[in-house]
Every structure is written in structure tokens, then in C-alpha cells.
Design an enzyme around this catalytic site. Structure first.
Site, PDB file in Angstrom:
ATOM      1  N   GLY A  13       0.778  -1.228   0.000  1.00 35.50           N
ATOM      2  CA  GLY A  13       0.000   0.000   0.000  1.00 35.50           C
ATOM      3  C   GLY A  13       0.813   1.284   0.000  1.00 35.50           C
ATOM      4  O   GLY A  13       0.335   2.310   0.482  1.00 35.50           O
ATOM      5  N   SER A  14       2.021   1.246  -0.595  1.00 36.68           N
ATOM      6  CA  SER A  14       2.793   2.490  -0.578  1.00 36.68           C
ATOM      7  C   SER A  14       2.138   3.560  -1.454  1.00 36.68           C
ATOM      8  O   SER A  14       2.182   4.754  -1.126  1.00 36.68           O
ATOM      9  CB  SER A  14       4.246   2.248  -0.989  1.00 36.68           C
ATOM     10  OG  SER A  14       4.355   1.916  -2.351  1.00 36.68           O
ATOM     11  N   MET A  91      -4.525  -6.347  -7.091  1.00 36.33           N
ATOM     12  CA  MET A  91      -4.057  -7.368  -8.031  1.00 36.33           C
ATOM     13  C   MET A  91      -5.144  -8.374  -8.413  1.00 36.33           C
ATOM     14  O   MET A  91      -4.833  -9.515  -8.758  1.00 36.33           O
ATOM     15  CB  MET A  91      -2.826  -8.076  -7.462  1.00 36.33           C
ATOM     16  CG  MET A  91      -1.670  -7.132  -7.129  1.00 36.33           C
ATOM     17  SD  MET A  91      -1.166  -6.029  -8.477  1.00 36.33           S
ATOM     18  CE  MET A  91       0.003  -7.087  -9.322  1.00 36.33           C
ATOM     19  N   ARG A  92      -6.404  -7.971  -8.396  1.00 38.09           N
ATOM     20  CA  ARG A  92      -7.480  -8.828  -8.895  1.00 38.09           C
ATOM     21  C   ARG A  92      -8.018  -8.219 -10.183  1.00 38.09           C
ATOM     22  O   ARG A  92      -8.147  -6.987 -10.285  1.00 38.09           O
ATOM     23  CB  ARG A  92      -8.651  -8.934  -7.897  1.00 38.09           C
ATOM     24  CG  ARG A  92      -8.280  -9.397  -6.517  1.00 38.09           C
ATOM     25  CD  ARG A  92      -7.626 -10.745  -6.487  1.00 38.09           C
ATOM     26  NE  ARG A  92      -8.430 -11.805  -7.061  1.00 38.09           N
ATOM     27  CZ  ARG A  92      -7.974 -13.024  -7.349  1.00 38.09           C
ATOM     28  NH1 ARG A  92      -6.689 -13.316  -7.157  1.00 38.09           N
ATOM     29  NH2 ARG A  92      -8.766 -13.947  -7.834  1.00 38.09           N
ATOM     30  N   ILE A  93      -8.349  -9.079 -11.131  1.00 34.41           N
ATOM     31  CA  ILE A  93      -8.968  -8.588 -12.362  1.00 34.41           C
ATOM     32  C   ILE A  93     -10.453  -8.372 -12.095  1.00 34.41           C
ATOM     33  O   ILE A  93     -11.106  -9.214 -11.474  1.00 34.41           O
ATOM     34  CB  ILE A  93      -8.724  -9.594 -13.506  1.00 34.41           C
ATOM     35  CG1 ILE A  93      -7.239  -9.531 -13.884  1.00 34.41           C
ATOM     36  CG2 ILE A  93      -9.607  -9.301 -14.710  1.00 34.41           C
ATOM     37  CD1 ILE A  93      -6.825 -10.488 -14.968  1.00 34.41           C
ATOM     38  N   ASN A 108      -6.301   3.622 -12.141  1.00 38.35           N
ATOM     39  CA  ASN A 108      -5.350   2.566 -11.794  1.00 38.35           C
ATOM     40  C   ASN A 108      -3.944   3.085 -12.041  1.00 38.35           C
ATOM     41  O   ASN A 108      -3.720   3.889 -12.952  1.00 38.35           O
ATOM     42  CB  ASN A 108      -5.590   1.331 -12.667  1.00 38.35           C
ATOM     43  CG  ASN A 108      -4.621   0.205 -12.338  1.00 38.35           C
ATOM     44  OD1 ASN A 108      -4.357  -0.084 -11.167  1.00 38.35           O
ATOM     45  ND2 ASN A 108      -4.084  -0.439 -13.364  1.00 38.35           N
ATOM     46  N   HIS A 110      -0.157   1.698 -13.045  1.00 43.47           N
ATOM     47  CA  HIS A 110       0.480   0.514 -13.631  1.00 43.47           C
ATOM     48  C   HIS A 110       1.961   0.811 -13.823  1.00 43.47           C
ATOM     49  O   HIS A 110       2.321   1.882 -14.340  1.00 43.47           O
ATOM     50  CB  HIS A 110      -0.180   0.174 -14.968  1.00 43.47           C
ATOM     51  CG  HIS A 110       0.374  -1.081 -15.569  1.00 43.47           C
ATOM     52  ND1 HIS A 110       0.089  -2.330 -15.058  1.00 43.47           N
ATOM     53  CD2 HIS A 110       1.214  -1.268 -16.603  1.00 43.47           C
ATOM     54  CE1 HIS A 110       0.739  -3.237 -15.760  1.00 43.47           C
ATOM     55  NE2 HIS A 110       1.430  -2.620 -16.704  1.00 43.47           N
ATOM     56  N   SER A 137       2.344   4.564 -15.308  1.00 45.92           N
ATOM     57  CA  SER A 137       1.216   5.276 -15.908  1.00 45.92           C
ATOM     58  C   SER A 137       0.022   5.232 -14.966  1.00 45.92           C
ATOM     59  O   SER A 137      -0.200   4.224 -14.299  1.00 45.92           O
ATOM     60  CB  SER A 137       0.778   4.598 -17.222  1.00 45.92           C
ATOM     61  OG  SER A 137       1.865   4.440 -18.112  1.00 45.92           O
ATOM     62  N   ASP A 146      -5.410  -3.000 -18.153  1.00 45.99           N
ATOM     63  CA  ASP A 146      -4.376  -1.962 -18.245  1.00 45.99           C
ATOM     64  C   ASP A 146      -4.511  -1.124 -19.512  1.00 45.99           C
ATOM     65  O   ASP A 146      -3.532  -0.741 -20.154  1.00 45.99           O
ATOM     66  CB  ASP A 146      -2.969  -2.584 -18.154  1.00 45.99           C
ATOM     67  CG  ASP A 146      -2.764  -3.303 -16.820  1.00 45.99           C
ATOM     68  OD1 ASP A 146      -3.317  -2.846 -15.825  1.00 45.99           O
ATOM     69  OD2 ASP A 146      -2.060  -4.330 -16.803  1.00 45.99           O
ATOM     70  N   GLU A 175       5.930   6.687  -8.973  1.00 40.54           N
ATOM     71  CA  GLU A 175       4.510   6.355  -8.801  1.00 40.54           C
ATOM     72  C   GLU A 175       3.903   7.220  -7.698  1.00 40.54           C
ATOM     73  O   GLU A 175       2.790   7.740  -7.818  1.00 40.54           O
ATOM     74  CB  GLU A 175       4.344   4.876  -8.436  1.00 40.54           C
ATOM     75  CG  GLU A 175       4.813   3.919  -9.512  1.00 40.54           C
ATOM     76  CD  GLU A 175       4.461   2.458  -9.193  1.00 40.54           C
ATOM     77  OE1 GLU A 175       3.417   2.203  -8.591  1.00 40.54           O
ATOM     78  OE2 GLU A 175       5.258   1.565  -9.562  1.00 40.54           O
TER      79      GLU A 175
HETATM   80  C1  GAR Z   1       2.981  -0.782  -7.589  1.00 44.25           C
HETATM   81  O1  GAR Z   1       4.245  -0.809  -8.212  1.00 44.25           O
HETATM   82  C2  GAR Z   1       1.889  -0.709  -8.637  1.00 44.25           C
HETATM   83  O2  GAR Z   1       2.220   0.057  -9.754  1.00 44.25           O
HETATM   84  C3  GAR Z   1       1.764  -2.163  -9.015  1.00 44.25           C
HETATM   85  O3  GAR Z   1       1.854  -2.860  -7.808  1.00 44.25           O
HETATM   86  C4  GAR Z   1       2.705  -2.129  -6.908  1.00 44.25           C
HETATM   87  C5  GAR Z   1       1.941  -1.954  -5.612  1.00 44.25           C
HETATM   88  O4  GAR Z   1       2.765  -1.391  -4.632  1.00 44.25           O
HETATM   89  N1  GAR Z   1       0.509  -2.407  -9.675  1.00 44.25           N
HETATM   90  C6  GAR Z   1       0.334  -3.323 -10.608  1.00 44.25           C
HETATM   91  O5  GAR Z   1       1.219  -4.053 -11.000  1.00 44.25           O
HETATM   92  C7  GAR Z   1      -1.071  -3.387 -11.156  1.00 44.25           C
HETATM   93  N2  GAR Z   1      -1.110  -4.203 -12.328  1.00 44.25           N
HETATM   94  P1  GAR Z   1       2.126  -0.685  -3.361  1.00 44.25           P
HETATM   95  O6  GAR Z   1       1.170  -1.695  -2.741  1.00 44.25           O
HETATM   96  O7  GAR Z   1       3.313  -0.430  -2.467  1.00 44.25           O
HETATM   97  O8  GAR Z   1       1.433   0.552  -3.811  1.00 44.25           O
END
Ligand code: GAR
Length: 207
Positions: A13-14, A91-93, A108, A110, A137, A146, A175
């Protein structure tokens, strides 16, 4: 009027923290819920520590029944009444039905420069392709994975000895800058894209 934002996470969850911490002062939105498909997601504690209501809907008991899982997600969202959904490492579709319900109101992040590298393992794929630039993005969510209009991108250089891990570590802080910048504009109805570029360059600009 202030927009209500729900953030969906699956892990650390950063990005969620970056979004929550940005929504203060004159920001046009406020976080109302952090929702996870994993009751153990570390991000839930981080949200609770910030005083944000949290909920978890474990996807596992639903097996392949995505519609039932999403009904449970939607029930949590109905309680929180968000105007905007931010997927942040969720991470769920999601099904086309769920996405249609949130049409034009779901974002979202990505970890690639879309349309490159939809799906997983984006950093390794950018390295394997020999890309000299990579990044992340933020896009509006549409039924195709995506896909959807890009609302912002941040670019980092790929450096000579990069691994997927070092590249991911360079992209992640971008991000954290990009997503809040896009959300702030989106919450005011401004869909013009945000472009960021890290200060790093290769070869070094003074070489
Ligand atoms: C992030 O890098 C995000 O872009 C990616 O998961 C990570 C989550 O990190 N998302 C995907 O790959 C979505 N397809 P976080 O939990 O520390 O925010």
C-alpha cells in the site's frame, strides 16, 4: 464539493499512503475507505494508523465466482459512498460489469509506460526489451486490462546494470509522485495528462 475517494489495495500500500497523505488542506478530495482483497495486506494497518476506515473482502472463499466477490466489494463501497475509486496495487482482475458501474470514476496505476507491458513483470520485460526508458502510468479503468485513457506518465532512465528490482525501486517513488498529481486534477474534473520525468539521466548530462 469535496470528492470521496476509496482506495483498493492488495499489498504494502505504498501508493495508497502517497494518495492518503496527499489529500489534505485545499485538496479537492478526501479518503473515505481503504479496501483490500487480502485481509493480511500490510497496507490496511498503514491506513488504519492514518485514521482511514478499512475493510477487507477475502477473494479466496469466492473461488472463480468473481461476480459474488465483486458484490461483496460493492457492498463495502456502498457503505462508504465514494465518488472515485483508485486501484493502487490491487491485483485482482475486475469484471466488465463492475467496471461499467464505475465507468469514468475509476483510476489505476500501472508500473510501465503504457501501452507497453500490460499485465505482470513489467520491469523485467522492459529490461529484456533493451528499453532505455521505463516508468509508470495512471489511467482510467476500462474493461480491457491496463487499457483506458492515460491520465499521466512518469519516466525514469534504465541504467546499465539494472535488475528488475533496481528498476522497480527507481519507478516506485515516481509512482508516489504521479498518482497524487493525477488524482488532484481528476478530482476537479481535469483530465489533461500529467507528465513527470526523474532528474536522473543516462549517460549523465555532464558527461
Ligand atoms: C505498484 O508498483 C503498482 O504500480 C503495481 O503494484 C505495486 C503496488 O505497490 N501495480 C500493478 O502491477 C497493477 N497491475 P504498493 O502496494 O506499495 O502501492
Amino acid at each position: 464539493m469535496t470528492k470521496r475517494v476509496a482506495i483498493l489495495i492488495s499489498g504494502g500500500g505504498s501508493n495508497m499512503v502517497a494518495l492518503v497523505d496527499s489529500m489534505t488542506g485545499d485538496h479537492p478530495a478526501r479518503p473515505v475507505l481503504v479496501l483490500s482483497n487480502d485481509p493480511q495486506a500490510a497496507g490496511l494497518d498503514k491506513a488504519a494508523a492514518r485514521g482511514i476506515p478499512t475493510a477487507a473482502v477475502d477473494h479466496r472463499p469466492y473461488g472463480k465466482d468473481r461476480a459474488a466477490f465483486e458484490q461483496a466489494l460493492q457492498a463495502e463501497l456502498d457503505r462508504a459512498q465514494p465518488d472515485i475509486l483508485c486501484l493502487a496495487g490491487f491485483m485482482r482482475i475486475l469484471t466488465a460489469d463492475f467496471i461499467a458501474r464505475w465507468d469514468g470514476r475509476m483510476l489505476n496505476i500501472h508500473p510501465s509506460l503504457l501501452p507497453k507491458y500490460k499485465g505482470l513483470n513489467t520491469h523485467a520485460r522492459a529490461l529484456a526489451a533493451g528499453d532505455t526508458e521505463h516508468g509508470c502510468s495512471v489511467h482510467q479503468v476500462t474493461p480491457a486490462l491496463d487499457d483506458g485513457p492515460v491520465l499521466g506518465q512518469a519516466v525514469v532512465p534504465v541504467l546499465p546494470r539494472d535488475t528488475a528490482d533496481t528498476l522497480a525501486a527507481r519507478v516506485l517513488p515516481m509512482e508516489h509522485a504521479l498518482y497524487p498529481a493525477v488524482l488532484r486534477k481528476f478530482a476537479t474534473g481535469d483530465r489533461t495528462p500529467v507528465f513527470l520525468r526523474s532528474g536522473l539521466s543516462f549517460p549523465p548530462s555532464n558527461a
